[in-house]
Design an enzyme around this catalytic site. Structure first.
Site, PDB file in Angstrom:
ATOM      1  N   HIS A 179      -4.151 -15.583  12.692  1.00  0.00           N
ATOM      2  CA  HIS A 179      -4.725 -14.465  11.864  1.00  0.00           C
ATOM      3  C   HIS A 179      -3.777 -13.566  11.528  1.00  0.00           C
ATOM      4  CE1 HIS A 179      -3.870 -11.537  15.060  1.00  0.00           C
ATOM      5  NE2 HIS A 179      -4.488 -12.493  16.141  1.00  0.00           N
TER       6      HIS A 179
ATOM      7  N   ARG B 118     -10.628  -9.556  14.042  1.00  0.00           N
ATOM      8  CA  ARG B 118      -9.208  -9.871  13.228  1.00  0.00           C
ATOM      9  C   ARG B 118      -9.314 -11.525  12.520  1.00  0.00           C
ATOM     10  NH1 ARG B 118      -8.349  -9.274  18.579  1.00  0.00           N
ATOM     11  NH2 ARG B 118      -7.410 -10.669  19.701  1.00  0.00           N
TER      12      ARG B 118
ATOM     13  N   GLU C  47      -9.155 -15.518  21.482  1.00  0.00           N
ATOM     14  CA  GLU C  47      -7.920 -15.474  22.068  1.00  0.00           C
ATOM     15  C   GLU C  47      -8.232 -15.332  23.779  1.00  0.00           C
ATOM     16  OE1 GLU C  47      -5.048 -15.678  22.731  1.00  0.00           O
ATOM     17  OE2 GLU C  47      -3.809 -14.260  21.598  1.00  0.00           O
TER      18      GLU C  47
END
Length: 212
Positions: free
Chosen positions: A9, A58, A108
């Site tokens: 990202h 994100r 993540e």
């Protein structure tokens, strides 16, 4: 031949502030438009059949910004159980849509008590050696969080179930993910050892490509 493109990202606000992001759902930092355009120019030299990303904003926002420079747009299709899957999905796609599959299995790594903390402050408090074990090691989890191995153990089963299936059918796949989800996939594809995985880095907006 099918192609897999992995993209990290674009720079987030907490990345810019040198803070641990993890599962905290922070926005992208300002000034990402030029990098998004550059990525789009490289990625869409080929036809992308499907996109996979995580539920973190994100990552989804990076997908949307890249697609701003393409004639198609993402239609986000949620794979996790819940009303977004039951009510939000629409699979009767037009030629203007790219199916963009979303799952928190691709999030993540969870940084636990480190989330939101400044990395320099953590180094001062615990020392650089411990910091690097938490941030880049394979088996050492941060306090209350996931190790890279924990992240690998949820990302790779998803990858095998969905992405490998698409690749074997000849589809070109784009995955837009956070750093440790990408590192997990690189480890799996390239058979990177536990000892060498700390050396694997992908910059913000960086990409890796594989032919299958």
């Amino acid at each position: 031949m099918a192609k897999l493109i992995l993209v990290r990202h674009l720079l987030s606000q907490w990345n810019e502030e040198n803070r641990f992001n993890g599962w905290a759902d922070t926005p992208l930092a300002e000034g990402s438009a030029e990098k998004a355009r550059e990525l789009a120019e490289e990625i869409f030299k080929i036809q992308i059949d499907s996109i996979y990303t995580s539920r973190l904003f994100r990552n989804m926002d990076t997908v949307a910004r890249i697609l701003e420079y393409h004639k198609k747009y993402p239609l986000f299709i949620h794979l996790d159980k819940g009303r977004m899957k039951d009510w939000g999905n629409f699979t009767d796609l037009t030629e203007n849509d790219i199916p963009s599959y979303v799952s928190e299995e691709l999030n993540e790594r969870y940084y636990g008590k480190l989330q939101g903390t400044n990395r320099e402050e953590i180094i001062k408090k615990y020392g650089e050696e411990q910091f690097l074990k938490w941030r880049r090691g394979f088996k050492t989890p941060p306090p209350g969080g996931e190790s890279l191995k924990d992240t690998y153990d949820r990302v790779i089963p998803f990858f095998k179930k969905y992405v490998e299936k698409d690749l074997k059918s000849g589809k070109n796949i784009l995955m837009v993910l956070s750093h440790n989800a990408i590192r997990s996939i690189i480890k799996y594809i390239e058979k990177v050892s536990d000892e060498d995985i700390p050396k694997v880095e992908v910059p913000y907006g960086g990409r890796k490509e594989y032919n299958f």
